[in-house]
Structures are given as C-alpha cells and as structure tokens.
Write an enzyme that holds these catalytic residues in place. Structure first.
Site, PDB file in Angstrom:
ATOM      1  N   GLU A   2      -6.659 -10.169 -13.559  1.00  0.00           N
ATOM      2  CA  GLU A   2      -5.683 -10.209 -12.462  1.00  0.00           C
ATOM      3  C   GLU A   2      -5.685 -11.541 -11.732  1.00  0.00           C
ATOM      4  O   GLU A   2      -4.987 -11.702 -10.728  1.00  0.00           O
ATOM      5  CB  GLU A   2      -5.955  -9.064 -11.473  1.00  0.00           C
ATOM      6  CG  GLU A   2      -7.381  -9.006 -10.980  1.00  0.00           C
ATOM      7  CD  GLU A   2      -7.693  -7.740 -10.197  1.00  0.00           C
ATOM      8  OE1 GLU A   2      -6.808  -7.268  -9.460  1.00  0.00           O
ATOM      9  OE2 GLU A   2      -8.824  -7.241 -10.317  1.00  0.00           O
ATOM     10  N   CYS A  16      -2.301  -2.149 -16.178  1.00  0.00           N
ATOM     11  CA  CYS A  16      -2.368  -1.074 -15.185  1.00  0.00           C
ATOM     12  C   CYS A  16      -1.655  -1.435 -13.892  1.00  0.00           C
ATOM     13  O   CYS A  16      -1.721  -0.695 -12.919  1.00  0.00           O
ATOM     14  CB  CYS A  16      -3.825  -0.691 -14.895  1.00  0.00           C
ATOM     15  SG  CYS A  16      -4.836  -2.042 -14.263  1.00  0.00           S
ATOM     16  N   GLY A  54      -4.042  -6.508 -14.486  1.00  0.00           N
ATOM     17  CA  GLY A  54      -3.609  -6.082 -13.157  1.00  0.00           C
ATOM     18  C   GLY A  54      -2.476  -6.987 -12.719  1.00  0.00           C
ATOM     19  O   GLY A  54      -2.684  -7.988 -12.033  1.00  0.00           O
ATOM     20  N   THR A  55      -1.264  -6.643 -13.128  1.00  0.00           N
ATOM     21  CA  THR A  55      -0.147  -7.575 -12.964  1.00  0.00           C
ATOM     22  C   THR A  55       0.365  -7.681 -11.536  1.00  0.00           C
ATOM     23  O   THR A  55       1.120  -8.605 -11.226  1.00  0.00           O
ATOM     24  CB  THR A  55       1.014  -7.196 -13.908  1.00  0.00           C
ATOM     25  OG1 THR A  55       1.350  -5.814 -13.719  1.00  0.00           O
ATOM     26  CG2 THR A  55       0.619  -7.428 -15.358  1.00  0.00           C
ATOM     27  N   HIS A  94       0.832  -1.209   0.000  1.00  0.00           N
ATOM     28  CA  HIS A  94       0.000   0.000   0.000  1.00  0.00           C
ATOM     29  C   HIS A  94       0.864   1.256   0.000  1.00  0.00           C
ATOM     30  O   HIS A  94       0.659   2.173  -0.806  1.00  0.00           O
ATOM     31  CB  HIS A  94      -0.929  -0.018   1.218  1.00  0.00           C
ATOM     32  CG  HIS A  94      -1.800   1.189   1.338  1.00  0.00           C
ATOM     33  ND1 HIS A  94      -1.454   2.285   2.109  1.00  0.00           N
ATOM     34  CD2 HIS A  94      -2.992   1.497   0.773  1.00  0.00           C
ATOM     35  CE1 HIS A  94      -2.404   3.203   2.017  1.00  0.00           C
ATOM     36  NE2 HIS A  94      -3.341   2.747   1.211  1.00  0.00           N
TER      37      HIS A  94
END
Length: 542
Positions: A410, A497, A431-432, A123
């Site tokens: 993802e 992304c 979403g890698t 995060h």
C-alpha cells in the site's frame, strides 16, 4: 433547494429475467449463457440488492453517494444519541461532520449515514459499504450547529425525518417512499453462470471483520475473506476501555494484563469468522490504525477540562492523546511501525489467532489463515515482523501448513521494491486505497468533495481515482509489483483488498495484470463476481 427529480421506475429484476429467458430460448448453451452474463450490468444487480426510492421530491442538497440504497430516519448528531434512539425503536440517520472508530456503536444501529466531509474511502464510506448501510458523505453544504443542521435557509433539527439516497448522494427533507429490494431467482442464475466463466481465472473474496459480516459475504458468494481488519474488533463498547488501559499502562505488567484480556476476546472473534468461512482462506490484517484513534480526541477532552474538569483517568487519557497525536497520522505511527514500537501488541493478536485455529481444528474444521502485515516499505521491516509471527507459530503449534504470512502493498516504495519484498512474503495483497492516496499525494478524506469535482470538470483526471483505479500511475505500480514479485517467487499469490476490488473497471484491470483474486465489501461481492466474468470474457475475445 433544487428542483424535483425522479429516479425512474425501480427495477424489479425484469432485465435479469429477460436475459435468462433469452439464454434458455437460445438452447442454454455456453455461448448463450455468456451472452446473458455480458448483457447484465452492475447497476442491474444493485437495483435488486438495495432498496430504492420510488421518486425523489425536492432535493435539499447532494453529497457523494458512498454506499448504495435508500434510507429514511430521524436525524441524530452523536453516536450515543443514535444508539439511544435505536433502542427506543426509532429508525436513525446519523449525521456527523465525519466519523471515527469511536462512532461505530452509533453507526452500527443507524439506517443511514450522512457526513459533511470525506469521500469514497473515508471511514464512514468504507464501514457503511461493509455493512450494506446507505451512506452519503462529503455533503459540504450542510452546516451542523446547536443540535440541528442547515443548508441555506432550511434548518433540520434533531429528531426530524430525512431521506438519503446512497447511490445518487441526494438528501431530502421528510420521508420518501421506498421499494424494498429482493433479488429474483434469475439473479442467482446469472451469478452462477458468471462463476462458471471466471472459475480458475479470478476469485472473489470479501472484506469482513466479524461473524455476521462473514456469513453475509459467504451468502453472497464470497470465496474467502481477503481483509479482516482486526482493529474493528477493538471498538465494541466492552473492548474499547481495555484498549485504552493498554495504551495508558504505566508499566509492563499493566500493559501485559490488558493485552491478555484483549487476546481472549479477539480469539472469540477469530473463531466466529473461521467457523463461518471453514475451508476458505481468511486474511487477517494485524492492527493498522494509529493508537490515537482509540482515545478520545484532544479537542473534546480539552473542552471538557475547561467546562467541567477531568477525572484523574481522563487526565491520563488527555496526556496519552497528546503524546500519540501526529500532524499526519495516516502516514505516521501506524501499521507495522506501531508493531515495532509495541511488538507485544502484534504478538497478542497472533497468539489469539493461533488459539482460534487450534479450537477450529479440534472441532474438525479446516481453517486456512493468512496473516497480513500492514504498511510495510521494505524487506527488512517485513522480515522482522515475520520473525515475530513465526516465533508465535513455533511456540504454539507444530502444524502450520495452513498458515501463511504476507504483506499489504500500500506504499509506493513497497510496490517498487516488490522483488525484494517477495523474499519475505508468501503473498501480496494490494491496499489500493492508501496506494492511491500516497501515489497522488491526495488526502483521501479531503479531496473528493471539493477538489476532485473541479479536476473532473476540467478533464484533469479521467475518473475519481479512489473509485476507479488510475491505470497509468497507481496501476503501473501494481503491474510492476506483480511482475517483480513473481520474478522472485513464481506463481506467488496476489490479490487486492482496497475498495477498487468492487469496481468493475478496476476488476478488468486487475485481471489483465494477473491478480488471483479481488476482495470487496460483502454487498459488492455479486458485482465483483459479475465483473470478473466480464473481464474473463473480454480477455478471451481480444
């Protein structure tokens, strides 16, 4: 404490100036400009975008350099204290074991972030890169306790000054002199040449969640927003209580009232972004994280209950936090799964987005909106979410030509079933971050500081897979999804992304497999523009 080390002279743009001068001296031809672009590296650009330390003294400890740039400030251990200190005019370094969405108000005002846990897609790292805030994560030698932190026999108290280097990961006690960043004219010249090379081959978008970030992204050359994380809009001080009211609602009327209030403020946020990105695509991801992230932690509430007791409202928060808590929330009730349980939440977001689109059109602007459903694993699930979205579109507007609906690929299953998924999607965005985590079975918040260094030392991995995409595992899933998705829908738009969208080596791979665009943090946009041009030049030579 380690020995003194020197970063070397801070680059002043001389490499860029030399490259441009040589191209012009060679006739300013297409070939000379291409050679100039090829001679520039990501490090050359970073050196003029971000502040750098002149020379680093005795390094106390090091972590993972998660967001480049140098930062100096006073240490604070809570987001509330960091915000208060910033209000007093102090430069702040927020030091936490790890950050959560509840820390955003303190992170937002900090000159730098330092955490003891986490990795490149934690995060703290992702948020810091989005804001261009220097960050060091995973500094495991740091032990926080009783209003101070220690490394060995060195103790740093709250209010003491430290310096951090978000590129090297170094942490230094005291103030280190910095050289301010400021790109020369040649920076823009080189990127203009790079844009001409990649035009028609690979676009570059940015991940941005508010108007200022979108404006910065556009200033740095982004051609749209590839990921707008709508949950970040819920974390402002005036909105988080409303989210909690929605979660704690005792009946449908209470929930509907809270959702309506959230919709009003979210519409304002969407208008801000769409206005900045007028005429460019904006991909809006519907709510992704589990609901417990919007509540106080069970541990904090339980401790408060034992020491001083809880109010009636806090008791309800504790019961809700316990109810929504999961052993592994990253693969729990989040994304579209949350939408299945609370479809009113997604409906509210779509209505707010459509209202913003209507306002923009009334102002004579041209919003281009892509609605993205997160964490899908199959066609039926995506088709259900698409029905919710289309129902709101049909009820709200007769003109939906600029609104498309897609999904974030993802999960490994979504990639494997891409041919079927494409029947219910207008676009794919990879979403890698999660795709890497789920493919390897690595916890992206835990393995980077402790396990990955050992794996890299033993040669068990060629590179950190959260930094540079694993082409032979995760990359094969991407390749498979591209091929099978486009076999179903020829020419289907696809992008990425995840954080790999700002990594040069990964961008080369994404160009090779045929993605239309990459999206990255705003301050990585120049790097991505350069790397996309390099990828095009490499492909033309091969």
């Amino acid at each position: 404490m380690s020995n003194t080390k020197t970063n070397g002279a801070v680059q002043d743009g001389g490499v860029l100036q030399q490259a441009v001068a040589m191209a012009i001296a060679a006739g300013n031809t297409r070939e000379s400009r291409a050679a100039a672009v090829r001679s520039i590296t990501a490090a050359d650009l970073d050196a003029v975008i971000h502040a750098q330390f002149d020379a680093v003294g005795a390094v106390l400890t090091s972590g993972i350099g998660a967001s480049p740039g140098a930062a100096v400030g006073k240490v604070y251990f809570s987001s509330d204290d960091a915000a208060d200190a910033a209000d007093r005019g102090e430069a702040v370094i927020l030091v936490r074991n790890e950050t959560t969405p509840a820390d955003v108000h303190g992170m937002m005002v900090s000159a730098g972030l330092l955490t003891t846990k986490g990795g490149l897609v934690s995060h703290a790292a992702v948020v810091a890169r989005g804001w261009g805030t220097p960050a060091v994560v995973g500094a495991e030698a740091i032990k926080i306790a009783n209003g101070s932190f220690s490394v060995g026999d060195v103790t740093v108290a709250e209010g003491d000054v430290i310096s951090i280097d978000g590129a090297s990961g170094d942490v230094v006690v005291g103030e280190v002199s910095t050289a301010a960043a400021g790109p020369p004219d040649e920076f823009f010249t080189i990127l203009g040449w790079a844009d001409a090379i990649r035009a028609g081959h690979m676009a570059v978008r940015a991940n941005a969640d508010n108007g200022p970030d979108a404006a910065k992204a556009r200033e740095l050359g982004a051609e749209g927003i590839g990921l707008c994380r709508t949950e970040h809009m819920f974390l402002a001080a005036d909105r988080l209580p409303v989210v909690r009211r929605m979660i704690l609602a005792r009946d449908a009327d209470e929930e509907s009232e809270a959702l309506e209030e959230l919709g009003r403020v979210q519409q304002v946020d969407f208008e801000e972004i769409l206005r900045v990105m007028d005429g460019m695509p904006v991909t809006v991801r519907l709510l992704d994280p589990p609901l417990h992230e919007f509540l106080p932690s069970v541990a904090e509430l339980t401790l408060k209950e034992a020491i001083e007791g809880l109010t009636d409202f806090e008791q309800r928060e504790l019961r809700a936090a316990e109810s929504w808590a999961e052993h592994n929330p990253m693969i729990g009730t989040r994304g579209v799964r949350l939408g299945v349980l609370k479809p009113g939440l997604y409906a509210m977001q779509v209505r707010a987005l459509l209202a913003a689109v209507k306002t923009m059109r009334a102002e004579g602007l041209h919003p281009i909106v892509e609605v993205m459903v997160p964490l899908t694993v199959g066609r039926a699930e995506l088709a259900l979410a698409r029905q919710w979205i289309e129902a709101e579109i049909k009820a709200t507007t007769s003109d939906h030509s600029d609104i498309t609906i897609g999904t974030m690929v993802e999960t490994p299953r979504a990639a494997i079933r891409a041919g079927e998924m494409a029947k219910a999607a207008d676009f794919f965005s990879f979403g890698t971050n999660d795709l890497t985590q789920l493919t390897f079975g690595f916890s992206r918040d835990d393995v980077e500081a402790r396990m990955l260094p050992a794996y890299l030392d033993y040669g068990l991995l060629a590179a950190n897979p959260f930094e540079t995409i694993d082409q032979f595992g995760v990359g094969e899933l991407v390749r498979h999804a591209v091929e099978h998705g486009r076999a179903t829908v020829p020419g289907m738009k696809m992008g990425v992304c995840g954080e790999h969208g700002g990594d040069p080596e990964s961008i080369r791979f994404f160009h090779e497999v045929g993605l239309d665009y990459v999206s990255c943090s705003p301050y990585r946009v120049p790097i991505a523009r350069l790397a996309a041009a390099h990828a095009v030049l490499d492909a033309q030579q091969s």
